[in-house]
Design a protein around this motif. Structure first.
Motif, PDB file in Angstrom:
ATOM      1  N   LEU A 219       0.816  -1.219   0.000  1.00  0.00           N
ATOM      2  CA  LEU A 219       0.000   0.000   0.000  1.00  0.00           C
ATOM      3  C   LEU A 219       0.844   1.262   0.000  1.00  0.00           C
ATOM      4  CD1 LEU A 219      -2.685  -1.109   2.642  1.00  0.00           C
ATOM      5  CD2 LEU A 219      -2.779  -1.303   0.145  1.00  0.00           C
ATOM      6  N   ASP A 220       2.168   1.099   0.001  1.00  0.00           N
ATOM      7  CA  ASP A 220       3.084   2.247  -0.015  1.00  0.00           C
ATOM      8  C   ASP A 220       2.880   3.146   1.198  1.00  0.00           C
ATOM      9  OD1 ASP A 220       5.213   3.603  -1.084  1.00  0.00           O
ATOM     10  OD2 ASP A 220       3.956   4.967  -2.258  1.00  0.00           O
ATOM     11  N   ILE A 221       2.569   2.530   2.347  1.00  0.00           N
ATOM     12  CA  ILE A 221       2.454   3.274   3.609  1.00  0.00           C
ATOM     13  C   ILE A 221       3.670   2.887   4.465  1.00  0.00           C
ATOM     14  CG2 ILE A 221       1.093   3.680   5.691  1.00  0.00           C
ATOM     15  CD1 ILE A 221      -1.393   2.857   4.118  1.00  0.00           C
ATOM     16  N   PRO A 222       4.635   3.792   4.660  1.00  0.00           N
ATOM     17  CA  PRO A 222       5.858   3.438   5.413  1.00  0.00           C
ATOM     18  C   PRO A 222       5.536   3.109   6.866  1.00  0.00           C
ATOM     19  CG  PRO A 222       5.752   5.802   5.059  1.00  0.00           C
ATOM     20  CD  PRO A 222       4.637   5.219   4.266  1.00  0.00           C
ATOM     21  N   ARG A 223       6.422   2.339   7.485  1.00  0.00           N
ATOM     22  CA  ARG A 223       6.273   2.052   8.920  1.00  0.00           C
ATOM     23  C   ARG A 223       6.430   3.343   9.715  1.00  0.00           C
ATOM     24  NH1 ARG A 223       7.327  -2.855  11.696  1.00  0.00           N
ATOM     25  NH2 ARG A 223       7.105  -4.702  10.375  1.00  0.00           N
ATOM     26  N   MET A 224       5.455   3.736  10.409  1.00  0.00           N
ATOM     27  CA  MET A 224       5.515   4.944  11.229  1.00  0.00           C
ATOM     28  C   MET A 224       5.461   4.616  12.713  1.00  0.00           C
ATOM     29  SD  MET A 224       3.042   7.538   9.123  1.00  0.00           S
ATOM     30  CE  MET A 224       3.194   7.745   7.352  1.00  0.00           C
ATOM     31  N   LEU A 225       5.154   3.369  13.050  1.00  0.00           N
ATOM     32  CA  LEU A 225       5.051   2.950  14.437  1.00  0.00           C
ATOM     33  C   LEU A 225       5.941   1.737  14.660  1.00  0.00           C
ATOM     34  CD1 LEU A 225       1.169   3.156  14.899  1.00  0.00           C
ATOM     35  CD2 LEU A 225       2.852   4.836  15.659  1.00  0.00           C
ATOM     36  N   ASP A 226       6.383   1.576  15.885  1.00  0.00           N
ATOM     37  CA  ASP A 226       7.200   0.425  16.265  1.00  0.00           C
ATOM     38  C   ASP A 226       6.326  -0.517  17.088  1.00  0.00           C
ATOM     39  OD1 ASP A 226       8.926  -1.386  17.552  1.00  0.00           O
ATOM     40  OD2 ASP A 226      10.601   0.004  17.311  1.00  0.00           O
ATOM     41  N   PRO A 227       6.155  -1.771  16.639  1.00  0.00           N
ATOM     42  CA  PRO A 227       5.302  -2.706  17.388  1.00  0.00           C
ATOM     43  C   PRO A 227       5.719  -2.853  18.845  1.00  0.00           C
ATOM     44  CG  PRO A 227       5.773  -3.587  15.225  1.00  0.00           C
ATOM     45  CD  PRO A 227       6.629  -2.366  15.368  1.00  0.00           C
ATOM     46  N   ASP A 228       7.040  -2.896  19.105  1.00  0.00           N
ATOM     47  CA  ASP A 228       7.504  -3.039  20.495  1.00  0.00           C
ATOM     48  C   ASP A 228       7.094  -1.844  21.330  1.00  0.00           C
ATOM     49  OD1 ASP A 228       8.621  -5.508  19.982  1.00  0.00           O
ATOM     50  OD2 ASP A 228      10.514  -4.632  19.294  1.00  0.00           O
ATOM     51  N   ASP A 229       7.204  -0.627  20.726  1.00  0.00           N
ATOM     52  CA  ASP A 229       6.814   0.564  21.478  1.00  0.00           C
ATOM     53  C   ASP A 229       5.329   0.510  21.847  1.00  0.00           C
ATOM     54  OD1 ASP A 229       9.380   1.486  21.282  1.00  0.00           O
ATOM     55  OD2 ASP A 229       8.980   2.854  19.605  1.00  0.00           O
ATOM     56  N   LEU A 230       4.520   0.085  20.908  1.00  0.00           N
ATOM     57  CA  LEU A 230       3.081   0.006  21.175  1.00  0.00           C
ATOM     58  C   LEU A 230       2.777  -0.985  22.290  1.00  0.00           C
ATOM     59  CD1 LEU A 230       1.551   0.065  17.572  1.00  0.00           C
ATOM     60  CD2 LEU A 230       1.507   1.902  19.251  1.00  0.00           C
ATOM     61  N   GLN A 231       3.500  -2.114  22.299  1.00  0.00           N
ATOM     62  CA  GLN A 231       3.245  -3.146  23.301  1.00  0.00           C
ATOM     63  C   GLN A 231       3.793  -2.782  24.664  1.00  0.00           C
ATOM     64  OE1 GLN A 231       1.427  -6.189  23.191  1.00  0.00           O
ATOM     65  NE2 GLN A 231       0.627  -4.882  21.545  1.00  0.00           N
ATOM     66  N   ASN A 232       4.938  -2.118  24.659  1.00  0.00           N
ATOM     67  CA  ASN A 232       5.610  -1.837  25.931  1.00  0.00           C
ATOM     68  C   ASN A 232       5.117  -0.563  26.585  1.00  0.00           C
ATOM     69  OD1 ASN A 232       7.162  -4.162  25.576  1.00  0.00           O
ATOM     70  ND2 ASN A 232       8.753  -3.065  24.435  1.00  0.00           N
ATOM     71  N   THR A 233       4.289   0.204  25.910  1.00  0.00           N
ATOM     72  CA  THR A 233       3.760   1.445  26.477  1.00  0.00           C
ATOM     73  C   THR A 233       2.347   1.182  26.988  1.00  0.00           C
ATOM     74  OG1 THR A 233       5.020   2.699  24.852  1.00  0.00           O
ATOM     75  CG2 THR A 233       3.279   3.880  26.028  1.00  0.00           C
ATOM     76  N   ALA A 234       2.105   1.588  28.242  1.00  0.00           N
ATOM     77  CA  ALA A 234       0.775   1.350  28.816  1.00  0.00           C
ATOM     78  C   ALA A 234      -0.315   2.031  27.984  1.00  0.00           C
ATOM     79  CB  ALA A 234       0.728   1.849  30.270  1.00  0.00           C
ATOM     80  N   LEU A 235      -0.005   3.244  27.538  1.00  0.00           N
ATOM     81  CA  LEU A 235      -0.971   4.003  26.746  1.00  0.00           C
ATOM     82  C   LEU A 235      -0.232   4.587  25.545  1.00  0.00           C
ATOM     83  CD1 LEU A 235      -3.996   4.791  27.081  1.00  0.00           C
ATOM     84  CD2 LEU A 235      -3.215   7.013  27.885  1.00  0.00           C
ATOM     85  N   PRO A 236      -0.337   3.973  24.355  1.00  0.00           N
ATOM     86  CA  PRO A 236       0.367   4.468  23.174  1.00  0.00           C
ATOM     87  C   PRO A 236      -0.015   5.906  22.872  1.00  0.00           C
ATOM     88  CG  PRO A 236      -0.515   2.291  22.775  1.00  0.00           C
ATOM     89  CD  PRO A 236      -1.071   2.734  24.074  1.00  0.00           C
ATOM     90  N   ASP A 237       0.914   6.617  22.233  1.00  0.00           N
ATOM     91  CA  ASP A 237       0.686   8.025  21.924  1.00  0.00           C
ATOM     92  C   ASP A 237      -0.420   8.164  20.881  1.00  0.00           C
ATOM     93  OD1 ASP A 237       1.302  10.890  21.923  1.00  0.00           O
ATOM     94  OD2 ASP A 237       1.967  10.482  19.868  1.00  0.00           O
ATOM     95  N   GLU A 238      -1.424   8.951  21.223  1.00  0.00           N
ATOM     96  CA  GLU A 238      -2.593   9.121  20.363  1.00  0.00           C
ATOM     97  C   GLU A 238      -2.223   9.823  19.068  1.00  0.00           C
ATOM     98  OE1 GLU A 238      -7.148  10.312  21.322  1.00  0.00           O
ATOM     99  OE2 GLU A 238      -5.629  11.829  21.788  1.00  0.00           O
ATOM    100  N   ARG A 239      -1.318  10.825  19.120  1.00  0.00           N
ATOM    101  CA  ARG A 239      -0.973  11.576  17.922  1.00  0.00           C
ATOM    102  C   ARG A 239      -0.237  10.692  16.919  1.00  0.00           C
ATOM    103  NH1 ARG A 239       1.216  16.642  21.513  1.00  0.00           N
ATOM    104  NH2 ARG A 239      -0.791  17.666  21.865  1.00  0.00           N
TER     105      ARG A 239
END
Length: 895
Positions: A219-239
């Protein structure tokens, strides 16, 4: 924990102030800055790569303002002022200010973000600036159902992921942690890229990596998020999550437009398919009803019968069966046909389709005219049957009377020709000759007395011929035989008298007593014969007055019996006197009366017969009197019931008409009351059936008039059928008004206002307005119509819409249709063309595969079968012309 205030701010709110507020409330997570830095960097690079460059460190690479200005040019498609190429601090500040000024020119008021902080590499300020750019250029234009950008994006995610299990998008942090929401968004638009059924909520890292890999590769959408960051953060950044999700939205926006276009086309095609089904149903019902009328009319118009009373009574029973069993279902079919036609025309008006014109000969007016012709034929047929019944009853009576009189006459004439041709007087003595002459004179008297009977027989035969009696041939033959014989008898009588006169010169003596007997006996005998004939004479009456007249005449006859008895005794005494003289003087052959064949025994026998026939005649008249009394009872019974049923039908008709004027409550109330009346009418049907039974008994008793009521069975039948038709029509009109109100989105108050205004000017309650009344009605509703020439032109244009046939009247349905069009919007041919253009990727034509891919199978095939081939430039094999197809849906062109 949800941060609902995060994006509900105006763009002028400061990024730093927001961060400080979250920190005071204990909501700020240090990991957010790391997530934002990764996501915003990837987002910027997804645009900078279009210019052949990228950034590595977001807080360093934008410090001189050059790549910042380049980023804004790429995402906006506009050119910024020429940057300063110097490397001094003020050059960098000037470039950053040019970028910030460009952002401000787009309506974004930056607070607490200055060029110096960006040049100095302040990470928080740089992230706040990039977030502002993302908000303005990637998220602000997202709008679903007029919500804010954040709410619109969230609603879009919720709708797209609603069918998927284990996905419940409520925010932009926790709802996306397990990766299933990202996978669902991809699978919803590209099911070929992910097998969603194999995913598990228990493998969040695998789900996130799958989604991010597929999005980047296909889909030509670059990775903008890190899966580990999402999992290891209690509340991922909304922005960060919103930024990445917005890329999905923009990637699939084309598909979203195609889906919207496909939904619009499906809606239009469903309307057309339903309309075509109703048209086919109307054509089928109309053809069936017209065919039934066509088959029935020859039978109703037929006036052929076997000219017998039994045959006509059989036809009358067949007609009653037709009215009771065969016609009622057709009355219901006609009402259903009119209801379906009105519903179809209402749906066509509501969907901006041209009015439906049935095939030739099947319009509502054609059916109405055929039905009217059927009813006229029914009335004429029944009148003919009743008249034929009366005529044939009269014929049967006359035929029996002819036979009776002919039998009596032929009995009297039997042997008369032989007697008149006899030569017996040639051997008679004088007294015998005189006796023969007197006897002949008596016969002449008797012959003259029988002249009336012959004339009556001829008159009855003539009447039977005039009334077309079925066996006129036999009647005429017998009448002719009687008349011929009567002429022969007259001739023979005259010839014998001449012979007797010739012999009278020789014979002189005549027995006076025998002559007296003969003179008295002959008329009395004729009177006896006539009296006996009258006493057994058949009669036919239809009223009490007629039978009472016969009884009165019979009573007058009985009053003359005393005088007749005196005459009888006088005649008998003449015979006794003759017997006495013969016995006293012993005269040979003296007891034989030469002047007549009548004897005292004949007189006695006939007189006895008369006295016996008188009480029999009394009984016959009494029986007929009871029959007429029973007929009178039937008249009163029918009148009593009809005088109740008739006014009841008229009251129901008035009540239904009042409801149909829309004067009683809401449309639902009117519909409810109409259906209550419908149930009441059907519940009242046994009264009609009971009246039909009484009417049948009346007809079977040959009762043809009733002075006790003005109602006939036919008028009650017509009133009943009109009542049923009126209820069905009003129910249909109210249902169509509800359909109009609901489909057009007008309120009940608006509809009541329209109805109230229309009724106010419809003074005579005719259901229509004259042009002047219609103009006054529009003015009362706030419609501005000037009194100048332009106002007249405007009003004439409106009048042409509501009265296209120029009838001079405006009916309520046309008035309601006009007012709803003035108040609401509907789909148009242009909107459908725009929807097809989206599915065709802006091509002037569309391919069958594209229709099958975007539309449900049945509607795709519907379009493929009806779309004409595309004949414009740059066409390809199989290309279809969706523009002419769309205009044809609205009657602007022909398919």
């Amino acid at each position: 924990m949800m941060m609902e205030n995060g994006l509900s701010m105006e763009y002028g709110d400061g990024y730093m102030e927001q961060e400080e507020e979250w920190e005071r409330e204990g909501l700020l997570d240090p990991a957010w800055e790391k997530q934002q830095k990764k996501t915003f960097t990837a987002w910027c690079n997804s645009h900078l790569r279009k210019a052949g460059t990228a950034i590595d460190n977001i807080d360093e690479d934008f410090r001189n303002g050059l790549k910042l200005m380049l980023l804004l040019e790429v995402i906006s498609g506009e050119t910024l002022p020429k940057p300063d190429r110097g490397k001094m601090r003020f050059h960098k500040i000037a470039n950053v200010n040019k970028a910030l000024d460009f952002i401000a020119s787009k309506g974004v008021h930056l607070v607490s973000i200055g060029a110096e902080e960006i040049v100095d590499g302040n990470l928080k300020m740089t992230l706040g600036m990039i977030w502002t750019i993302i908000l303005r250029f990637a998220i602000q234009d997202i709008s679903v159902e007029e919500m804010t950008a954040k709410e619109g994006l969230l609603l879009w995610c919720q709708r797209k992921t609603a069918p998927y299990k284990n996905v419940n998008v409520q925010n932009f942090h926790l709802s996306f942690k397990d990766g299933l929401a990202f996978c669902a968004l991809i699978h919803r638009h590209r099911p070929d890229l992910i097998d969603y059924a194999k995913l598990s909520k228990d493998n969040p890292l695998e789900n996130l990596n799958t989604a991010f890999d597929v999005a980047e590769k296909y889909l030509d959408i670059p990775r903008m998020l890190d899966p580990d960051d999402l999992q290891n953060t209690a509340l991922p950044d909304e922005r960060a999550v919103m930024t990445y999700v917005s890329s999905y939205y923009h990637c699939f926006s084309g598909a979203q437009k195609a889906e919207t276009a496909a939904n619009r086309i499906c809606k239009v095609l469903k309307v057309n398919q339903e309309n075509e089904r109703l048209m086919e149903e109307y054509e089928r019902l109309a053809s069936d009803l017209l065919e039934w009328i066509r088959r029935t009319m020859p039978w109703l118009n037929s006036r052929q019968a076997d000219n017998s009373l039994a045959g006509v009574q059989k036809k009358l029973e067949e007609y009653r069966t037709y009215r009771r069993k065969h016609k009622p279902p057709r009355v219901e079919q006609k009402a259903k046909l009119e209801t379906n036609f009105n519903t179809l025309q209402t749906k066509l008006r509501l969907s901006n389709r041209p009015a439906y014109l049935p095939t030739e000969g099947k319009t509502v007016s054609d059916i109405s005219n055929s039905w009217k012709g059927l009813e006229l034929a029914e009335k004429a047929f029944e009148e003919w049957l009743l008249a034929e019944t009366m005529r044939l009853e009269r014929l049967e009576h006359l035929a029996q009377k002819f036979k009776h009189k002919a039998d009596a006459h032929e009995d009297w004439t039997r042997g008369k020709e032989e007697m008149l041709q006899s030569q017996d007087f040639r051997q008679c003595k004088l007294n015998e000759l005189k006796a023969l002459k007197k006897k002949h004179e008596a016969f002449e008297s008797d012959l003259a007395a029988h002249q009336d009977r012959v004339e009556q027989i001829a008159a009855i035969a003539q009447e039977l011929n005039t009334l077309e009696y079925h066996d006129c041939v036999s009647v005429n033959a017998r009448c002719q035989r009687i008349c011929d014989q009567w002429d022969r008898l007259g001739a023979l009588t005259q010839r014998r008298r001449t012979a007797l006169d010739e012999a009278e010169r020789i014979l002189e003596k005549i027995d006076i007593l025998h002559l007296e007997f003969a003179k008295r006996a002959a008329p009395f005998n004729n009177w006896l014969d006539g009296t006996r004939e009258d006493l057994v004479d058949m009669f036919i009456v239809h009223t009490m007055e007629e039978i009472q007249g016969l009884i009165q005449a019979h009573d007058q006859f009985k009053a003359t019996l005393g005088e007749a008895d005196k005459e009888f005794n006088l005649i008998v005494n003449l015979v006794r006197e003759v017997e006495s003289i013969v016995k006293q003087h012993q005269i040979p052959g003296g007891l034989e009366n030469p002047y007549t064949t009548l004897t005292a025994n004949d007189m006695t026998r006939k007189w006895s017969d008369v006295r016996q026939l008188v009480p029999q005649r009394d009984q016959t008249l009494a029986n007929e009197l009871r029959k007429q009394q029973n007929n009178e009872m039937l008249r009163r019974q029918f009148a009593e019931k009809a005088n109740v049923v008739g006014p009841w039908i008229e009251r129901q008709m008035d009540a239904v008409t009042a409801i149909g004027m829309g004067l009683q409550g809401s449309l639902e109330d009117q519909l409810h009351r109409l259906k209550e009346y419908e149930q009441a009418v059907y519940a009242y049907k046994p009264n009609i059936e009971e009246l039909e039974k009484i009417h049948q008994a009346v007809q079977e008793s040959m009762i043809f008039e009733n002075r006790y009521t003005n109602y006939t069975m036919e008028t009650l039948r017509v009133g009943w059928e009109q009542l049923l038709t009126s209820i069905n029509r009003n129910i249909n009109e109210v249902e169509n008004q509800i359909l109009t109100r609901d489909s057009k989105g007008i309120s009940q108050e608006q509809l009541n206002e329209f109805r109230s205004s229309f009724n106010h000017f419809d003074k005579n309650r005719t259901g229509r307005l004259t042009p002047e009344e219609f103009k006054s009605c529009l003015v009362s509703l706030g419609y501005s119509i000037g009194k100048d020439r332009q106002g007249d032109l405007d009003f004439q244009r409106i009048l042409a819409v509501v009265d296209p046939n120029n009838t001079g009247y405006v009916h309520f349905d046309a008035f309601l249709d006009f007012m709803t069009r003035e108040s609401t919007d509907t789909d148009t041919a242009e909107q459908v063309i725009d929807s097809f253009r989206i599915l065709a990727a802006d091509k002037p034509y569309i391919l069958p595969d594209e229709l099958r891919r975007e539309l449900p199978p049945d509607q795709a095939e519907y379009c493929i079968q009806r779309m004409p081939p595309y004949k414009g430039p740059n066409g390809v094999p199989g290309a279809l012309d969706y523009m002419s197809f769309s205009t044809a849906l609205y009657g602007e062109t022909d398919l």
